[in-house]
Design an enzyme around this catalytic site. Structure first.
Site, short mmCIF file in Angstrom:
data_model
loop_
_atom_site.label_atom_id
_atom_site.label_comp_id
_atom_site.label_asym_id
_atom_site.label_seq_id
_atom_site.Cartn_x
_atom_site.Cartn_y
_atom_site.Cartn_z
N ASP A 242 0.84 -1.19 0.00
CA ASP A 242 0.00 0.00 0.00
C ASP A 242 0.89 1.26 0.00
O ASP A 242 1.85 1.31 -0.77
CB ASP A 242 -0.96 -0.05 1.20
CG ASP A 242 -2.12 0.95 1.08
OD1 ASP A 242 -3.14 0.58 0.47
OD2 ASP A 242 -2.00 2.08 1.59
N TYR A 392 -3.60 11.25 1.15
CA TYR A 392 -4.04 11.05 -0.23
C TYR A 392 -4.04 12.37 -0.99
O TYR A 392 -3.58 12.44 -2.14
CB TYR A 392 -5.44 10.43 -0.25
CG TYR A 392 -5.43 8.95 0.07
CD1 TYR A 392 -5.51 8.00 -0.93
CD2 TYR A 392 -5.31 8.52 1.39
CE1 TYR A 392 -5.48 6.65 -0.64
CE2 TYR A 392 -5.27 7.17 1.69
CZ TYR A 392 -5.36 6.24 0.67
OH TYR A 392 -5.30 4.90 0.98
N HIS A 445 -4.64 -7.82 -0.04
CA HIS A 445 -3.95 -6.54 0.09
C HIS A 445 -3.16 -6.41 1.39
O HIS A 445 -2.08 -5.84 1.41
CB HIS A 445 -4.98 -5.42 0.00
CG HIS A 445 -4.40 -4.05 -0.04
ND1 HIS A 445 -3.72 -3.56 -1.14
CD2 HIS A 445 -4.40 -3.04 0.87
CE1 HIS A 445 -3.32 -2.32 -0.90
NE2 HIS A 445 -3.71 -1.98 0.31
#
Length: 469
Positions: A242, A392, A445
């Site tokens: 990630d 982000y 993930h």
């Protein structure tokens, strides 16, 4: 004519010496030019200041022991908020297609309120040594775990492991003993043993949030290099998934001389152009012609369903967090139930896309509620959800992939339930020195959290290969 002969002979001698010398000089210049063209491009390391006010001339560089603590007041406030939660009944047969199913959410909250023991989990969190140190104006939290036993002549390799969102340093708690004492856990010889450093990304958990705009993965990479230098390491291995994959990739691009090897369980690349289009179009029929293996084709096709529909379904959060993170963050930071639903939904469909069909999201088939809620609690007690989702916006204001190639030895563990599959032939566009690429048999993930044994085995075999180079 007789007088001219010695001069002609003398000129021919000079010519015989000058021409090779000139050719050698031109060749040397050409070689130097070619070498300069091939010179490894690196990310500019730069510097930064993320504290409040003006940058201080001198920073406290001490490594300070740190301990996670809780209080009755903290737990009472949580319980009060859980008791006041409101729920909207789910649609019949909705399972997890509309997000976190509120019927199952009530069961999770009931467990959280009546059975989950935060004090016990704090003791578990504190079983590894925690530290803080101030870098670029903010306090950086990390755990540092050394092997309990080191045999004479045995080499211990430093390994920095970096988490992502919505995870935390707690993701690595089950893999750490497999890396620091592998023989004790049935992983064979202690020929590859690590001391593991797991920092919290600034703005996540117990690492202080940046107070200035612009904190991205390059800034995090620089801070973690400074952390490793402060700990006394000149060379070390990196591992990430990630955001951790992007941060460690930036670290390899920034100071390749310090990075012995880079291990990733997700690869970020941008694929575009006619060649990529051609690969996608015919890869399902003749995968070998475009460099795909049969396993690549199996994981990638049907392409529209697996790489467009699925990504669109799972990436709504990304657009929100990359544009207006503080707005959504207000509600998440105020409601523990909302926070749990928002975070735990990712541990459902990002672990296995088929879990969307299940009323409970398949969460307890891979994780325990204690582990899942401990991760949520790290965000709750530190009020770090807003600063974590700001990451982000800071990163999507630029090209997060960075065009510089990675030249350090690289290992890739490709898990079948990852959000998107990156074939080796695509990964090689940026990762120029892949020494290990493994099709993992299962897992998604959150690799270290879900399949710690598989990931530990792949890290160990990767480091063995690098050490034999």
């Amino acid at each position: 004519t007789i007088l001219h002969l010695p001069r002609s002979f003398e000129f021919s001698q000079k010519k015989g010496v000058l021409l090779p010398a000139a050719a050698l000089g031109v060749g040397g210049m050409l070689l130097c030019w070619m070498m300069s063209r091939r010179k490894m491009k690196t990310l500019e390391m730069g510097d930064g200041w993320w504290g409040t006010g003006e940058k201080k001339l001198k920073e406290d560089e001490r490594i300070r022991p740190f301990r996670i603590e809780t209080s009755d007041k903290e737990i009472q406030d949580l319980h009060h908020r859980l008791d006041q939660a409101r729920y909207t009944p789910p649609l019949e047969g909705a399972a997890f297609h509309y997000g976190f199913n509120s019927d199952y959410l009530q069961k999770v909250v009931a467990y959280w309120r009546n059975q989950f023991d935060w004090r016990k989990q704090v003791e578990i969190l504190n079983k590894y040594p925690h530290f803080q140190t101030t870098i670029e104006g903010i306090d950086i939290h990390f755990i540092h775990v050394k092997p309990p036993h080191v045999s004479p002549g045995q080499t211990v390799y430093p390994l920095l492991m970096v988490h992502g969102w919505p995870g935390s340093f707690y993701e690595f708690y089950k893999i750490i003993p497999l890396l620091t004492e592998p023989a004790q856990h049935g992983l064979g010889e202690d020929d590859v043993v690590f001391e593991v450093i797991c920092p919290s990304i600034p703005g996540y958990g117990f690492s202080e949030a940046p107070h200035q705009k612009g904190f991205d993965t390059v800034a995090a990479a620089r801070i973690f290099h400074k952390l490793m230098k402060r700990l006394g390491f000149k060379e070390y291995y990196l591992q990430g998934g990630d955001w951790g994959a992007q941060i460690t990739t930036n670290m390899a691009q920034m100071l390749p001389q310090s990075v012995k090897g880079l291990h990733l369980n997700v690869v970020f690349i941008i694929t575009h152009g006619l060649r990529t289009f051609f690969s996608v179009m015919i890869g399902a029929y003749v995968p070998w012609l475009v460099g795909f293996t049969r396993e690549d084709a199996r994981r990638m096709y049907p392409f529209v369903q697996k790489n467009i529909h699925y990504i669109l379904r799972e990436s709504g959060y990304l657009h929100l967090q990359a544009t207006k993170p503080d707005t959504a963050g207000c509600g998440l930071n105020d409601s523990p139930v909302g926070l749990a639903a928002y975070i735990l939904e990712k541990f459902s469909t990002w672990t296995n896309r088929s879990f969307v069909q299940k009323d409970d999201g398949g969460l307890e088939s891979k994780y325990s509620l204690d582990d899942l809620l401990t991760n949520v609690m790290i965000y709750w007690v530190t009020s770090s959800i807003v600063s974590s989702v700001r990451f982000y916006k800071e990163n999507f204001s630029r090209n997060i992939t960075d065009l510089q190639s990675v030249h350090v030895p690289t290992g890739v563990a490709a898990f079948p339930e990852e959000l998107a599959h990156t074939p080796r032939t695509w990964a090689k566009k940026n990762l120029k020195n892949i020494v290990s690429y493994t099709y993992m048999p299962r897992g998604g993930h959150f690799a270290a959290f879900e399949e710690p044994r598989l990931l530990a085995q792949d890290i160990r075999q990767f480091v063995r290969k690098v050490e034999q180079l």
